[in-house]
Motif scaffolding. Sequence first.
Motif, mmCIF file in Angstrom:
data_model
loop_
_atom_site.group_PDB
_atom_site.id
_atom_site.type_symbol
_atom_site.label_atom_id
_atom_site.label_comp_id
_atom_site.label_asym_id
_atom_site.label_seq_id
_atom_site.Cartn_x
_atom_site.Cartn_y
_atom_site.Cartn_z
ATOM 1 N N THR A 1 0.688 -1.286 -0.024
ATOM 2 C CA THR A 1 -0.102 0.021 -0.071
ATOM 3 C C THR A 1 0.973 1.152 0.065
ATOM 4 O OG1 THR A 1 -1.718 -1.071 1.173
ATOM 5 C CG2 THR A 1 -1.749 1.108 1.347
ATOM 6 N N PHE A 2 1.916 1.409 0.825
ATOM 7 C CA PHE A 2 2.766 2.395 0.831
ATOM 8 C C PHE A 2 3.816 2.563 -0.131
ATOM 9 C CE2 PHE A 2 0.983 1.979 5.304
ATOM 10 C CZ PHE A 2 0.234 3.487 5.314
ATOM 11 N N GLY A 3 4.095 1.289 -1.018
ATOM 12 C CA GLY A 3 4.926 1.527 -1.989
ATOM 13 C C GLY A 3 6.233 0.935 -1.429
ATOM 14 N N TRP A 4 6.320 0.243 -0.153
ATOM 15 C CA TRP A 4 7.551 0.040 0.407
ATOM 16 C C TRP A 4 8.225 -1.445 -0.292
ATOM 17 C CZ3 TRP A 4 5.870 1.672 5.929
ATOM 18 C CH2 TRP A 4 5.742 2.711 5.757
ATOM 19 N N LEU A 5 8.459 -1.349 -1.676
ATOM 20 C CA LEU A 5 8.659 -2.580 -2.239
ATOM 21 C C LEU A 5 10.254 -2.829 -2.480
ATOM 22 C CD1 LEU A 5 5.752 -2.829 -4.534
ATOM 23 C CD2 LEU A 5 5.889 -3.893 -2.590
ATOM 24 N N PRO A 6 10.671 -3.838 -2.646
ATOM 25 C CA PRO A 6 12.264 -4.214 -2.835
ATOM 26 C C PRO A 6 12.690 -3.761 -4.161
ATOM 27 C CG PRO A 6 11.057 -6.327 -3.102
ATOM 28 C CD PRO A 6 10.230 -5.492 -2.064
ATOM 29 N N ASP A 7 11.579 -3.715 -5.137
ATOM 30 C CA ASP A 7 11.846 -3.330 -6.600
ATOM 31 C C ASP A 7 10.389 -2.850 -7.139
ATOM 32 O OD1 ASP A 7 13.083 -2.680 -8.941
ATOM 33 O OD2 ASP A 7 13.590 -4.652 -9.381
ATOM 34 N N ASP A 8 10.695 -2.164 -8.523
ATOM 35 C CA ASP A 8 9.539 -1.802 -9.182
ATOM 36 C C ASP A 8 8.717 -2.973 -9.698
ATOM 37 O OD1 ASP A 8 7.414 -0.710 -10.481
ATOM 38 O OD2 ASP A 8 8.760 0.586 -11.791
ATOM 39 N N PRO A 9 7.428 -3.387 -9.406
ATOM 40 C CA PRO A 9 6.984 -4.588 -9.856
ATOM 41 C C PRO A 9 6.419 -4.575 -11.249
ATOM 42 C CG PRO A 9 5.231 -3.512 -8.545
ATOM 43 C CD PRO A 9 6.628 -2.661 -8.263
ATOM 44 N N GLN A 10 6.325 -3.394 -11.997
ATOM 45 C CA GLN A 10 6.068 -3.148 -13.134
ATOM 46 C C GLN A 10 7.362 -3.042 -14.061
ATOM 47 O OE1 GLN A 10 3.094 -4.068 -14.071
ATOM 48 N NE2 GLN A 10 1.890 -3.701 -12.034
ATOM 49 N N ARG A 11 8.806 -3.067 -13.602
ATOM 50 C CA ARG A 11 9.696 -2.662 -14.313
ATOM 51 C C ARG A 11 10.125 -3.937 -15.102
ATOM 52 N NH1 ARG A 11 14.891 -0.531 -11.406
ATOM 53 N NH2 ARG A 11 15.019 -2.578 -10.926
ATOM 54 N N VAL A 12 10.235 -3.882 -16.549
ATOM 55 C CA VAL A 12 10.748 -4.742 -17.614
ATOM 56 C C VAL A 12 12.224 -4.600 -17.559
ATOM 57 C CG1 VAL A 12 10.409 -5.980 -19.703
ATOM 58 C CG2 VAL A 12 8.323 -5.004 -18.515
ATOM 59 N N ASN A 13 12.754 -5.999 -17.299
ATOM 60 C CA ASN A 13 14.205 -5.999 -17.737
ATOM 61 C C ASN A 13 14.476 -7.446 -18.589
ATOM 62 O OD1 ASN A 13 16.951 -6.270 -17.798
ATOM 63 N ND2 ASN A 13 17.255 -6.269 -15.497
ATOM 64 N N VAL A 14 14.441 -7.198 -19.860
ATOM 65 C CA VAL A 14 14.692 -8.418 -20.755
ATOM 66 C C VAL A 14 15.861 -9.042 -20.544
ATOM 67 C CG1 VAL A 14 13.073 -7.325 -22.608
ATOM 68 C CG2 VAL A 14 15.428 -6.738 -22.499
ATOM 69 N N ALA A 15 16.983 -8.420 -19.979
ATOM 70 C CA ALA A 15 18.098 -9.092 -19.996
ATOM 71 C C ALA A 15 17.960 -10.134 -18.503
ATOM 72 C CB ALA A 15 19.325 -8.024 -19.349
ATOM 73 N N LEU A 16 17.005 -10.182 -17.672
ATOM 74 C CA LEU A 16 16.643 -11.018 -16.886
ATOM 75 C C LEU A 16 15.393 -11.579 -16.826
ATOM 76 C CD1 LEU A 16 18.561 -8.833 -13.693
ATOM 77 C CD2 LEU A 16 19.391 -10.824 -14.790
ATOM 78 N N ILE A 17 15.109 -12.398 -18.030
ATOM 79 C CA ILE A 17 13.765 -12.804 -18.040
ATOM 80 C C ILE A 17 14.042 -14.305 -17.439
ATOM 81 C CG2 ILE A 17 12.257 -13.979 -19.820
ATOM 82 C CD1 ILE A 17 12.709 -11.717 -21.371
ATOM 83 N N ASN A 18 12.993 -14.704 -16.320
ATOM 84 C CA ASN A 18 12.981 -16.062 -15.861
ATOM 85 C C ASN A 18 14.260 -16.019 -14.871
ATOM 86 O OD1 ASN A 18 10.260 -16.522 -16.579
ATOM 87 N ND2 ASN A 18 11.320 -17.465 -18.177
#
Length: 297
Positions: free
Chosen positions: A49-66
Motif C-alpha cells: 500500500t505504501f510502496g515500500w517494495l524491494p523493486d518496481d513490480p512493473q519494471r521490465v528487464n529483458v536481460a533477466l527474463i525468468n
Amino acid sequence: MRRYVQAPGPIGEYSGLPLWQRAAPLDLVYVGYGLLVVAVVAASYLLGTFGWLPDDPQRVNVALINAAPFTSGHVLGTDFLGRDLQARLILGIQAYFLPGLLAITISVVGGCVLGILAGYRGGWFDTIITYFDNLIDSFPRLVLILLVIAAFRPDMYYIMVVVGITSMPAIASLIAGKIAFLRQKNFIEAAHALGLPARTVILKHILWFNCRALLVIQATLGMAEAILIETSLSYLGFGVQEPTPSWGNMVQAGANYFLQGRFWPSTAPALAILATILGFQLLGDGLNNLLEGKRRK
C-alpha cells in the motif's frame, strides 16, 4: 431451517487453567503458524500500500527474463518479463486482502442477522429465512460468480459480494443452533426476567459472550476461501488481469514456461497460495479446538 444443537460438554480438569496451558501442543502449533501467516499477510499488504517494495513490480528487464532465485538484486528471481517476483508477490496480496475482508464482513454480519431472527424471534421469521437460505443454496456459487462477471466485468469486489452472500446461510445456521442451545438452558428467558433489553441480550450475551469464538473461526475459514476463489478466478482469466499482479495470474503466466524447464516463476506464487490458505485453515482449526474445547492434552 437446519438446526445444530450443541450438547453441553463436561468440565474437565483443565477448565481452570489459562487457555494456552490447557491446549493441546498441536493446536498451539496450528494457531502459531496461522497467526504468523496473518502477520505476514497484513505486513505485506501495508508494504504494498505504501510502496515500500524491494523493486518496481512493473519494471521490465529483458536481460533477466525468468532469472533464478538469489540473482543479484532479485531474491526470488524474475518472471517472464524480467519483473521482480518478490515485489509482485507482495503487491499481489492486495488482490484478495480487502475483497476478502468485504466477503467476511458480509457473511458474518448477514449470517448473524439471519441467525438471530430465525433463532431468537422464530415464527414466520424462521420460515422466511429458511426459504431465503434454500434459495441461495439452490444456485451453484460458480454460476452466480460467472453471472456477476458477465454483468459487471471481472471486478473482485463484486465477486466477493457474491461469496459473502452465499456464505451467510452457513453462519446463520450456526448462530440459530447456538441460540437454540441457550434456550434449553433458560438463558434468554432469565435475562429477560432480569429486565435486560433485547438489544443487550442479543449483542452482549448471545453474540459477544457465546458466539464470538464461532464468528472468529468462521472469519478465518472465510478468508482462506476468499483467497482460493480469487486466485482460481485469476488463474482462469476471470479475476485480476495483467499487468496487475495476482498470485493466480502469476501461476498461469509462469506455467507457459514449464516445458522449458522454468518452474520457479509459477512455483513461487503457488507455494505462497498453499502456505497462506493452509495458515488460515489451520488457524481456524486450532481456534476451534482451543475455544470449543474439542481436544485435550
